[in-house]
Motif scaffolding. Structure first.
Motif, PDB file in Angstrom:
ATOM      1  N   VAL A  44      27.053  -3.431  30.008  1.00  0.00           N
ATOM      2  CA  VAL A  44      25.598  -3.595  30.045  1.00  0.00           C
ATOM      3  C   VAL A  44      25.232  -5.064  30.048  1.00  0.00           C
ATOM      4  O   VAL A  44      25.832  -5.868  29.335  1.00  0.00           O
ATOM      5  N   ARG A  45      24.215  -5.391  30.843  1.00  0.00           N
ATOM      6  CA  ARG A  45      23.618  -6.726  30.735  1.00  0.00           C
ATOM      7  C   ARG A  45      22.103  -6.603  30.798  1.00  0.00           C
ATOM      8  O   ARG A  45      21.569  -5.854  31.630  1.00  0.00           O
ATOM      9  N   VAL A  46      21.446  -7.300  29.892  1.00  0.00           N
ATOM     10  CA  VAL A  46      19.989  -7.251  29.788  1.00  0.00           C
ATOM     11  C   VAL A  46      19.413  -8.581  30.238  1.00  0.00           C
ATOM     12  O   VAL A  46      19.897  -9.648  29.848  1.00  0.00           O
ATOM     13  N   LEU A  47      18.380  -8.501  31.044  1.00  0.00           N
ATOM     14  CA  LEU A  47      17.635  -9.669  31.507  1.00  0.00           C
ATOM     15  C   LEU A  47      16.229  -9.620  30.921  1.00  0.00           C
ATOM     16  O   LEU A  47      15.519  -8.633  31.086  1.00  0.00           O
ATOM     17  N   GLY A  48      15.851 -10.683  30.218  1.00  0.00           N
ATOM     18  CA  GLY A  48      14.479 -10.765  29.709  1.00  0.00           C
ATOM     19  C   GLY A  48      14.241  -9.890  28.495  1.00  0.00           C
ATOM     20  O   GLY A  48      14.951  -9.985  27.492  1.00  0.00           O
ATOM     21  N   GLN A  49      13.242  -9.034  28.586  1.00  0.00           N
ATOM     22  CA  GLN A  49      12.789  -8.190  27.478  1.00  0.00           C
ATOM     23  C   GLN A  49      13.938  -7.472  26.782  1.00  0.00           C
ATOM     24  O   GLN A  49      14.829  -6.923  27.422  1.00  0.00           O
ATOM     25  N   ALA A  50      13.925  -7.484  25.444  1.00  0.00           N
ATOM     26  CA  ALA A  50      14.991  -6.853  24.653  1.00  0.00           C
ATOM     27  C   ALA A  50      15.125  -5.372  24.966  1.00  0.00           C
ATOM     28  O   ALA A  50      14.131  -4.672  25.195  1.00  0.00           O
ATOM     29  N   GLN A  51      16.371  -4.917  24.998  1.00  0.00           N
ATOM     30  CA  GLN A  51      16.675  -3.494  25.226  1.00  0.00           C
ATOM     31  C   GLN A  51      17.581  -3.003  24.103  1.00  0.00           C
ATOM     32  O   GLN A  51      18.459  -3.738  23.631  1.00  0.00           O
ATOM     33  N   THR A  52      17.394  -1.766  23.706  1.00  0.00           N
ATOM     34  CA  THR A  52      18.262  -1.148  22.705  1.00  0.00           C
ATOM     35  C   THR A  52      19.443  -0.496  23.410  1.00  0.00           C
ATOM     36  O   THR A  52      19.260   0.324  24.313  1.00  0.00           O
ATOM     37  N   VAL A  53      20.656  -0.866  23.016  1.00  0.00           N
ATOM     38  CA  VAL A  53      21.877  -0.299  23.586  1.00  0.00           C
ATOM     39  C   VAL A  53      22.626   0.426  22.471  1.00  0.00           C
ATOM     40  O   VAL A  53      22.847  -0.135  21.396  1.00  0.00           O
ATOM     41  N   TYR A  54      22.999   1.670  22.738  1.00  0.00           N
ATOM     42  CA  TYR A  54      23.649   2.500  21.717  1.00  0.00           C
ATOM     43  C   TYR A  54      25.165   2.455  21.856  1.00  0.00           C
ATOM     44  O   TYR A  54      25.713   2.356  22.954  1.00  0.00           O
ATOM     45  N   ILE A  55      25.854   2.541  20.709  1.00  0.00           N
ATOM     46  CA  ILE A  55      27.317   2.514  20.647  1.00  0.00           C
ATOM     47  C   ILE A  55      27.814   3.902  20.227  1.00  0.00           C
ATOM     48  O   ILE A  55      27.368   4.445  19.212  1.00  0.00           O
ATOM     49  N   ARG A  56      28.739   4.453  21.003  1.00  0.00           N
ATOM     50  CA  ARG A  56      29.282   5.780  20.680  1.00  0.00           C
ATOM     51  C   ARG A  56      30.167   5.724  19.434  1.00  0.00           C
ATOM     52  O   ARG A  56      30.814   4.723  19.152  1.00  0.00           O
ATOM     53  N   ASP A  57      30.219   6.833  18.749  1.00  0.00           N
ATOM     54  CA  ASP A  57      31.164   7.007  17.648  1.00  0.00           C
ATOM     55  C   ASP A  57      32.525   7.320  18.274  1.00  0.00           C
ATOM     56  O   ASP A  57      32.677   8.343  18.940  1.00  0.00           O
ATOM     57  N   PRO A  58      33.532   6.462  18.112  1.00  0.00           N
ATOM     58  CA  PRO A  58      34.822   6.707  18.765  1.00  0.00           C
ATOM     59  C   PRO A  58      35.521   7.980  18.302  1.00  0.00           C
ATOM     60  O   PRO A  58      36.358   8.530  19.022  1.00  0.00           O
ATOM     61  N   GLN A  59      35.175   8.466  17.119  1.00  0.00           N
ATOM     62  CA  GLN A  59      35.787   9.712  16.646  1.00  0.00           C
ATOM     63  C   GLN A  59      35.017  10.941  17.107  1.00  0.00           C
ATOM     64  O   GLN A  59      35.540  12.047  17.066  1.00  0.00           O
ATOM     65  N   ASP A  60      33.790  10.716  17.541  1.00  0.00           N
ATOM     66  CA  ASP A  60      32.965  11.804  18.070  1.00  0.00           C
ATOM     67  C   ASP A  60      32.054  11.207  19.134  1.00  0.00           C
ATOM     68  O   ASP A  60      30.892  10.889  18.865  1.00  0.00           O
ATOM     69  N   PRO A  61      32.582  11.016  20.357  1.00  0.00           N
ATOM     70  CA  PRO A  61      31.845  10.293  21.397  1.00  0.00           C
ATOM     71  C   PRO A  61      30.518  10.928  21.809  1.00  0.00           C
ATOM     72  O   PRO A  61      29.730  10.286  22.506  1.00  0.00           O
ATOM     73  N   GLN A  62      30.259  12.158  21.387  1.00  0.00           N
ATOM     74  CA  GLN A  62      28.995  12.795  21.728  1.00  0.00           C
ATOM     75  C   GLN A  62      27.848  12.306  20.845  1.00  0.00           C
ATOM     76  O   GLN A  62      26.680  12.560  21.143  1.00  0.00           O
ATOM     77  N   ARG A  63      28.182  11.610  19.760  1.00  0.00           N
ATOM     78  CA  ARG A  63      27.137  11.073  18.901  1.00  0.00           C
ATOM     79  C   ARG A  63      27.204   9.551  18.867  1.00  0.00           C
ATOM     80  O   ARG A  63      28.224   8.954  19.231  1.00  0.00           O
ATOM     81  N   MET A  64      26.097   8.941  18.487  1.00  0.00           N
ATOM     82  CA  MET A  64      26.022   7.487  18.458  1.00  0.00           C
ATOM     83  C   MET A  64      26.304   6.957  17.048  1.00  0.00           C
ATOM     84  O   MET A  64      25.816   7.508  16.064  1.00  0.00           O
TER      85      MET A  64
END
Length: 293
Positions: A179-199
């Protein structure tokens, strides 16, 4: 915010542009300008995909992999930029990032063989390729390259540059977690490596890039086994591996790097994964920071 998504780079690439006529930002573009920006962003992404895809027999990477030792090949400036960056990270990480891992990944059936030559697993023999001129590569050894661990980040950077050239000031490009963000802040979510379906958490990015690597990204189903890492020769394997040992990195962690651009963030996730060190000295050279979940 307007969004478009297209398949490329082995994933689904999403481009989001906030310069829309909706009052969300102080800079606006009309619909025709927005559509032109989307077109430019995806055009450069597909161009890089076609140049560097391991799977495409017509790509420049496939042409290198089929070439004889001693060959000098002309390459596109995009390919040259990625290979120069890959060599740079290889040298500064003492080999913890190495695009010559393709032979091992072919042996494990994560990648298709580029030739009919028998595969010798984990053979990084001889000198790494060199770039004698700006758009030429010299093949020193019988190695196979896979630049998927850095080219995706480079493509994200190029898409951001294409959007900027179209007048966009607020955008986000997301290529499967690069991911790369230009300008306005963006929220980026990180997966749970033990349960990739949740953040497991979230990060606010402003004019910065972020990439994550983990073994769950190479999910496969083999012999009716639903596994997150392919089972080969009695052991668990993933497409994430340690170049020096040839061993798969199979654990319950994810490795995230934030950097000024996505090319460095993408490559450095492999350095952090191979070293297990979120403070690896190599990070400072690229103004990057990392964390492990």
């Amino acid at each position: 915010m307007k969004r478009r998504a297209q398949p490329a780079l082995g994933t689904l690439v999403e481009i989001s542009i906030a310069d829309a006529v909706d009052g969300s930002v102080d800079h606006v573009l009309d619909d025709a300008q927005i559509q032109a920006a989307f077109h430019a962003g995806f055009a450069v992404i597909h161009a890089i995909h076609n140049l560097m895809s391991f799977h495409s027999p017509d790509s420049e990477i496939s042409r290198y992999n089929r070439a004889a030792v001693g060959s000098v090949l002309d390459i596109h400036p995009h390919t040259a930029a990625v290979l120069a960056a890959a060599r740079d990270v290889y040298l500064h990480s003492d080999g913890l990032f190495d695009v010559r891992v393709a032979r091992q990944l072919v042996a494990w059936d994560f990648l298709p063989a580029p030739t009919t030559t028998a595969v010798d697993a984990h053979e990084l023999m001889g000198e790494m390729y060199s770039l004698p001129f700006a758009t030429q590569i010299y093949k020193h050894a019988d190695d196979w390259l896979d630049v998927g661990g850095i080219a995706k980040g480079y493509a994200v950077d190029c898409a951001i540059a294409a959007l900027q050239a179209c007048g966009v000031q607020h955008a986000c490009v997301n290529a499967g977690g690069d991911v790369r963000v230009l300008g306005q802040a963006q929220t980026v979510y990180i997966r749970d490596p033990q349960d990739p379906q949740r953040m497991a958490g979230q990060v606010q990015l402003t004019d910065k890039a972020m990439a994550t690597s983990a073994s769950y990204f190479s999910q496969k189903s083999v012999s009716r086994k639903s596994v997150s890492r392919k089972d080969v020769a009695g052991g668990m394997r993933s497409a994430l591996l340690h170049p020096a040992t040839g061993q798969s990195i199979v654990d319950a962690h994810s490795y995230t790097v934030m950097a000024p651009n996505c090319l460095w963030a993408d490559a450095l996730t492999k350095v952090v994964a191979a070293s297990g060190d979120a403070q690896h000295p190599c990070l400072r050279l690229y103004e990057a920071e990392a964390f492990i979940i």
